[in-house]
Design a protein around this motif. Sequence first.
Motif, short mmCIF file in Angstrom:
data_model
loop_
_atom_site.label_atom_id
_atom_site.label_comp_id
_atom_site.label_asym_id
_atom_site.label_seq_id
_atom_site.Cartn_x
_atom_site.Cartn_y
_atom_site.Cartn_z
N LYS A 18 -36.32 99.79 103.71
CA LYS A 18 -36.89 98.98 102.62
C LYS A 18 -37.80 99.84 101.74
O LYS A 18 -37.76 99.74 100.51
CB LYS A 18 -37.66 97.79 103.21
CG LYS A 18 -38.18 96.84 102.19
CD LYS A 18 -37.04 96.06 101.59
CE LYS A 18 -37.59 94.92 100.74
NZ LYS A 18 -36.58 94.35 99.91
N PHE A 19 -38.61 100.69 102.36
CA PHE A 19 -39.47 101.59 101.61
C PHE A 19 -38.63 102.48 100.68
O PHE A 19 -38.95 102.64 99.50
CB PHE A 19 -40.31 102.46 102.55
CG PHE A 19 -41.17 103.46 101.83
CD1 PHE A 19 -42.41 103.10 101.36
CD2 PHE A 19 -40.71 104.76 101.60
CE1 PHE A 19 -43.21 104.02 100.68
CE2 PHE A 19 -41.49 105.67 100.92
CZ PHE A 19 -42.75 105.31 100.45
N ASN A 23 -38.65 102.84 96.53
CA ASN A 23 -39.31 104.02 95.99
C ASN A 23 -38.39 105.17 95.60
O ASN A 23 -38.84 106.10 94.94
CB ASN A 23 -40.34 104.53 97.00
CG ASN A 23 -41.48 103.56 97.16
OD1 ASN A 23 -42.38 103.50 96.33
ND2 ASN A 23 -41.45 102.77 98.23
N PHE A 24 -37.12 105.14 96.01
CA PHE A 24 -36.22 106.23 95.71
C PHE A 24 -35.27 105.84 94.58
O PHE A 24 -35.00 104.66 94.35
CB PHE A 24 -35.39 106.62 96.94
CG PHE A 24 -36.22 107.16 98.09
CD1 PHE A 24 -37.47 107.71 97.90
CD2 PHE A 24 -35.72 107.11 99.37
CE1 PHE A 24 -38.22 108.21 98.95
CE2 PHE A 24 -36.46 107.61 100.44
CZ PHE A 24 -37.71 108.17 100.23
N LEU A 29 -30.83 107.32 97.11
CA LEU A 29 -30.35 106.35 98.10
C LEU A 29 -28.88 106.59 98.44
O LEU A 29 -28.50 106.52 99.60
CB LEU A 29 -30.54 104.92 97.59
CG LEU A 29 -31.96 104.39 97.62
CD1 LEU A 29 -32.04 103.04 96.93
CD2 LEU A 29 -32.48 104.29 99.05
N LYS A 30 -28.07 106.87 97.42
CA LYS A 30 -26.65 107.14 97.68
C LYS A 30 -26.49 108.33 98.61
O LYS A 30 -25.68 108.30 99.54
CB LYS A 30 -25.89 107.38 96.38
CG LYS A 30 -25.64 106.12 95.60
CD LYS A 30 -24.64 106.30 94.47
CE LYS A 30 -25.13 107.20 93.39
NZ LYS A 30 -24.24 107.24 92.20
#
Length: 74
Positions: A18-19, A23-24, A29-30
């Motif tokens: 979740k963080f 934040n990314f 994320l990918k």
Amino acid sequence: MEKLKPSYYHNGNIDVIKFGEENFTQDELKGFYRMNVLKYVTRFDKKNGLEDLDKAGYYLDKLKEIAKEENDDE
């Protein structure tokens, strides 16, 4: 996925995934999701079997969510 998240991922009420989602960047994320798919798929027959395949599926689904969002934005 709650079943697959051990309690140590929530120390101090912090959910690491979740963080990251908050934040990314999408590209970060990918990369994170892709690497986790690779990790769990390549080790499943040496470590945790079906549990690792379930985890790989979870991260693949997260990657698909991003891909769908990107397609919707076009």
